[in-house]
Design an enzyme around this catalytic site. Structure first.
Site, short mmCIF file in Angstrom:
data_model
loop_
_atom_site.label_atom_id
_atom_site.label_comp_id
_atom_site.label_asym_id
_atom_site.label_seq_id
_atom_site.Cartn_x
_atom_site.Cartn_y
_atom_site.Cartn_z
N TRP A 21 -33.85 8.63 -8.30
CA TRP A 21 -34.90 9.64 -8.36
C TRP A 21 -34.86 10.48 -7.07
O TRP A 21 -34.73 9.94 -5.98
CB TRP A 21 -36.27 8.94 -8.49
CG TRP A 21 -37.41 9.91 -8.41
CD1 TRP A 21 -37.85 10.73 -9.40
CD2 TRP A 21 -38.24 10.16 -7.27
NE1 TRP A 21 -38.89 11.50 -8.95
CE2 TRP A 21 -39.17 11.17 -7.65
CE3 TRP A 21 -38.30 9.65 -5.98
CZ2 TRP A 21 -40.13 11.68 -6.78
CZ3 TRP A 21 -39.26 10.15 -5.11
CH2 TRP A 21 -40.16 11.14 -5.51
N ASP A 24 -48.88 21.89 -16.31
CA ASP A 24 -48.21 20.58 -16.27
C ASP A 24 -49.18 19.47 -16.66
O ASP A 24 -50.22 19.70 -17.29
CB ASP A 24 -47.59 20.39 -14.87
CG ASP A 24 -46.33 19.55 -14.89
OD1 ASP A 24 -46.44 18.31 -14.97
OD2 ASP A 24 -45.22 20.11 -14.84
N ASP A 25 -48.86 18.26 -16.27
CA ASP A 25 -49.57 17.03 -16.63
C ASP A 25 -51.07 17.12 -16.31
O ASP A 25 -51.45 17.71 -15.29
CB ASP A 25 -48.92 15.90 -15.81
CG ASP A 25 -49.30 14.53 -16.29
OD1 ASP A 25 -50.14 14.43 -17.20
OD2 ASP A 25 -48.74 13.56 -15.73
N LYS A 85 -42.43 21.65 -21.59
CA LYS A 85 -41.70 20.76 -20.67
C LYS A 85 -41.90 19.34 -21.19
O LYS A 85 -43.01 18.84 -21.20
CB LYS A 85 -42.27 20.90 -19.26
CG LYS A 85 -41.66 19.96 -18.23
CD LYS A 85 -42.23 20.27 -16.85
CE LYS A 85 -41.81 19.29 -15.79
NZ LYS A 85 -42.50 19.54 -14.51
N TRP A 86 -40.81 18.71 -21.62
CA TRP A 86 -40.86 17.36 -22.23
C TRP A 86 -40.41 16.36 -21.17
O TRP A 86 -39.24 16.30 -20.83
CB TRP A 86 -39.94 17.34 -23.44
CG TRP A 86 -39.76 16.04 -24.15
CD1 TRP A 86 -39.65 14.78 -23.62
CD2 TRP A 86 -39.62 15.87 -25.57
NE1 TRP A 86 -39.45 13.85 -24.60
CE2 TRP A 86 -39.44 14.50 -25.81
CE3 TRP A 86 -39.63 16.74 -26.65
CZ2 TRP A 86 -39.26 13.98 -27.10
CZ3 TRP A 86 -39.45 16.22 -27.92
CH2 TRP A 86 -39.27 14.85 -28.14
N ASP A 87 -41.35 15.59 -20.69
CA ASP A 87 -41.09 14.66 -19.58
C ASP A 87 -40.87 13.25 -20.11
O ASP A 87 -41.18 12.94 -21.28
CB ASP A 87 -42.32 14.71 -18.65
CG ASP A 87 -41.99 14.31 -17.22
OD1 ASP A 87 -40.90 13.77 -16.97
OD2 ASP A 87 -42.86 14.54 -16.35
N ASN A 95 -41.07 9.41 -18.01
CA ASN A 95 -41.18 8.95 -16.63
C ASN A 95 -40.96 7.47 -16.35
O ASN A 95 -41.51 6.95 -15.38
CB ASN A 95 -42.55 9.37 -16.07
CG ASN A 95 -42.55 10.83 -15.69
OD1 ASN A 95 -41.74 11.27 -14.89
ND2 ASN A 95 -43.43 11.61 -16.28
N CYS A 115 -37.04 16.84 -19.04
CA CYS A 115 -37.38 16.36 -17.70
C CYS A 115 -37.52 14.86 -17.82
O CYS A 115 -37.95 14.36 -18.86
CB CYS A 115 -38.70 17.00 -17.28
SG CYS A 115 -39.37 16.33 -15.75
N ASP A 124 -37.15 16.07 -9.09
CA ASP A 124 -38.50 16.20 -8.51
C ASP A 124 -38.42 16.54 -7.03
O ASP A 124 -39.45 16.84 -6.41
CB ASP A 124 -39.26 14.87 -8.67
CG ASP A 124 -39.97 14.82 -10.02
OD1 ASP A 124 -40.04 15.86 -10.70
OD2 ASP A 124 -40.47 13.74 -10.37
C1 DGJ Z 1 -42.54 14.11 -13.36
C2 DGJ Z 1 -41.96 15.48 -13.40
O1 DGJ Z 1 -40.65 15.48 -12.93
C3 DGJ Z 1 -42.85 16.41 -12.59
O2 DGJ Z 1 -42.27 17.69 -12.52
C4 DGJ Z 1 -44.20 16.46 -13.22
O3 DGJ Z 1 -44.12 17.06 -14.48
C5 DGJ Z 1 -44.78 15.05 -13.31
N1 DGJ Z 1 -43.86 14.12 -13.92
C6 DGJ Z 1 -46.05 15.05 -14.09
O4 DGJ Z 1 -46.55 13.79 -14.28
#
Ligand code: DGJ
Length: 732
Positions: free
Chosen positions: A198, A365-366, A475-477, A479, A525, A547
């Protein structure tokens, strides 16, 4: 381009102007690779390149005149007969045997290229490519394998994949099904992988190949930031401008393996495909399993040429829809400006300033949905939070549109927080093992996307929000990595399919959304660049690259990404200083000079910039609007590596070579040194160009180079940390 079948020698020759790929049926009936490299003349018979030697310790096939698979190059090798290397596949029959021998049965040659069911793949019109399908059969295992090869007219590329069909009446099991194998006749190569983690993704690492195994993999359920599913093998003397190299790019977004194996007879085997660890696929009578695609590109002109092949192929024959070959909108995303703590009023203020600067698209965003005020809650509840968006997404998108901006928003559809209505209602919808604790990642669990009903439910929620509003971008994240991978719905013997079925579920949701909203620009993403792969590009034409938005770190990340992925796919934004990840302060001009070489946008609240920086931002946006087609779709050249020097330089040239843009960056100052020269590339030798008010011939710029002190007046100096310049070069 053509594919020749020589019936008497039972050999195929696939070729175009730059490459030849030659395959023959070996004496044992299996397929042998006879050649891959620069285009050569066709001949009736290339059998002479097969070795037939009975040496001590080598097992040979007595019926076929001392032909040993171990001494020869295989096309899709199995294990268990006379090859002792790593196999490309493994099939287990109902009696427990894992030995197989798939021999040539039939083939088809046709124009164009077919898709792969449920999977991303390169595509081609009839005049752009030809495809060979070779059927192999194992009568004992009662199974057939078809190998697919596509040769393109305009690229030195072979695209490969395989399919398995159970031709018997009993259930069989595939325990390994890689997409391709390339056996080379000597091991004198170096291996380049793109590794990291990351916030430090896709850093090139070079290893010398030798006897034995060199390998990278992902077992995280995503392709991963740790190892990218793209590798290069190159000759030791190959550099950016000269020499041989072969790239292997996997068009897939889940677990993978890439491996090089040198055996004792100078054979170098390269393998790529779905990671066989944790994979098994039961195949009932009549069923077929198709592997993803691997794109093999070759050059004899250095690494820049190899990268440009992938850039062009992926822009023209992988990325689809409205955004194919379209310059990307300049956006402002609110993430680093507000995180999840915002009101509609805050968002409108940021958007208004963005509009004033010339931004085209605003991205929320989020934090807009459910009880999402921090990352402990709300994922899975894809319904607007009325406290933040009183008139919903519909109201906010209307207001943003009224300012003259397009609008888009963030989702993370594969995930759920335990603290969410979705989880409370459907606790069995997550990947988890009965009786075991499920590991959390960013306080969230992974939805079981191998189940159709789960994907359909999420689709329903998202469809409602999108269709009620005016949405141009998503934007499809994603995580977290997958853990405790087990589907509560699947039978015990099907649990080995879940990693792959999960990826198929992700692709299915993308396909449904794209079908319903074909004009939306998707940006993939995964905590930045955790799932930046060719598979994703088929659905989302751009990917948030990292990020880490610090311009100096980004130079390395974007430089590494450029080896395998088009510049237009690299999500890059200017963010605030001191940088949130590194604490580093870099000028507004260097931040933009780096972000230009990607999709370009801003990840901050422009209201908070000092006035002189804001004026500079306006100029940056004008500059990018003027030159984005050139930057995003031009011929890209890496000129100076930030991994080998304290500087970085790259440039992009228009197809007609009349325009170019060069970017030069100082990562670390060097006291008491001369500024030195930078040799440009890709220009026309005889054309007179103008750059920074002076004229030069192309050959002068490329052979003599420019002295870097020319740019002192623009703020660039090799003795100042983080200085940079971007210069436009135009034919006079
Ligand atoms: C991780 C993404 O890489 C960020 O750009 C952002 O969208 C956050 N998540 C939001 O939780």
């Amino acid at each position: 381009m053509n594919i020749i079948w020589n019936k008497s020698s039972e050999q195929f020759h696939l070729y175009n102007d730059r490459i030849s790929y030659i395959i023959g049926v070996a004496p044992c009936g299996e397929l042998s690779n006879l050649y891959f490299g620069k285009r050569i003349h066709d001949r009736d018979d290339f059998t002479y390149v097969m070795f037939r030697m009975g040496m001590p310790n080598i097992v040979v096939d007595a019926d076929t005149e001392s032909y040993s698979m171990e001494l020869n190059r295989q096309e899709y090798p199995s294990f268990g007969t006379t090859d002792f290397g790593t196999q490309a596949f493994e099939v287990e029959t109902s009696n427990g045997s894992r030995i197989s021998s798939f021999v040539y049965k039939d083939h088809r040659i046709y124009k164009g290229k077919h898709g792969i069911t449920g999977l991303p793949a390169t595509y081609a019109e009839d005049d752009e490519a030809m495809t060979l399908e070779v059927d192999l059969e194992d009568e004992v295992a009662k199974m057939s394998i078809t190998l697919f090869y596509t040769v393109f007219e305009d690229y030195p590329v072979i695209a490969r994949h395989a399919s398995f069909t159970n031709t018997g009446s009993e259930r069989a099991k595939i325990t390994k099904a890689l997409s391709g194998c390339l056996d080379l006749p000597d091991p004198d190569y170096e291996w380049i992988q793109f590794s990291g983690a990351w916030a430090r993704e896709r850093i090139p690492k070079v290893r010398k190949l030798s006897d034995g195994i060199t390998s990278i993999e992902s077992k995280r359920g995503v392709s991963s930031a740790n190892q990218n599913p793209f590798v290069i093998v190159k000759r030791p003397n190959t550099d950016e401008f000269t020499g041989e190299a072969i790239g292997f790019s996997f068009v897939y977004s889940g677990n993978f393996i890439a491996m090089a194996e040198g055996n004792s007879y100078k054979r170098l085997r390269i393998l790529m495909g779905i990671n066989p660890d944790r994979f098994s696929w039961p195949l009932d009578a009549g069923q077929t399993f198709e592997t993803p695609e691997v794109v093999i590109a070759m050059t004899d002109r250095g690494l820049n040429d190899l990268s440009r092949t992938y850039h062009r192929l992926y822009n023209n024959n992988l990325i689809r829809g409205k955004w194919k070959n379209e310059p990307r909108p300049i956006l402002n995303n609110n993430w680093e400006a507000t995180f999840m703590n915002f009101t509609e009023e805050d968002i409108l203020k940021i958007a208004a300033k963005a509009k004033e600067a010339g931004v085209e698209l605003f991205v929320l965003d989020d934090g807009w949905f459910g009880d999402r005020n921090d990352d402990y809650a709300g994922l899975g509840d894809w319904k607007e939070n009325p406290e933040k968006l009183p008139q919903g997404m519909a109201g906010l998108s209307r207001k943003i549109n009224a300012m003259g901006l397009k609008f888009g928003f963030w989702i993370e559809p594969e995930m759920v927080n335990p603290d969410s209505n979705l989880y409370r209602r459907h606790p069995d919808w997550v990947l988890s093992v009965p009786g075991r604790k499920s590991s959390l990642g960013r306080h969230q669990l992974v939805l079981d996307f191998s189940r159709e009903e789960v994907v359909d439910h999420i689709y329903g929620m998202l469809h409602k929000v999108i269709s009620s509003s005016s949405i141009s971008y998503i934007k499809w994240d994603m995580n977290r990595s997958l853990t405790e991978v087990y589907s509560l719905e699947a039978a015990a013997e099907d649990q080995g399919t879940i990693y792959h079925r999960y990826v198929l579920g992700v692709y299915r949701l993308y396909s449904k959304l794209i079908e319903a909203f074909p004009d939306i620009l998707f940006e993939s993403c995964s905590s930045g660049g955790n799932r930046f792969d060719a598979g994703m590009l088929y659905f989302a034409p751009q990917a948030w690259c990292s990020d880490n938005t610090d311009a100096i770190d980004r130079i390395r990340i974007q430089y590494g990404s450029s080896y395998g992925y088009p510049i237009v796919s690299i999500g890059a934004h200017v963010s605030a200083v001191p940088n949130q990840q590194t604490g580093r302060t870099v000028s507004i001009s260097t931040r933009a000079n780096v972000a230009y070489f990607g999709t370009f946008g801003y990840e901050l609240d422009l209201n908070k910039l000092p006035e002189e920086d804001f004026l500079e931002v306006k100029k940056q946006i004008e500059f990018m609007k003027k030159y984005r087609r050139l930057i995003q779709f031009g011929d890209f050249y890496r000129l100076r590596s930030p991994f080998e020097t304290d500087q970085c330089a790259w440039m992009t040239v228009s197809p007609d070579r009349k325009q170019a843009i060069v970017g030069m960056y100082c990562l670390r100052s060097n006291v008491n040194t001369l500024p030195g020269f930078l040799k440009l590339a890709g220009l026309d030798e005889n054309t007179l160009y103008r750059m920074e008010g002076r004229e030069y011939y192309g050959d002068e710029l490329m052979n003599m180079g420019i002295t870097l002190d020319l740019f002192y007046k623009n703020g660039f100096t090799v003795s100042e940390d983080y200085s940079s310049f971007v210069a436009v070069i135009e034919a006079v």
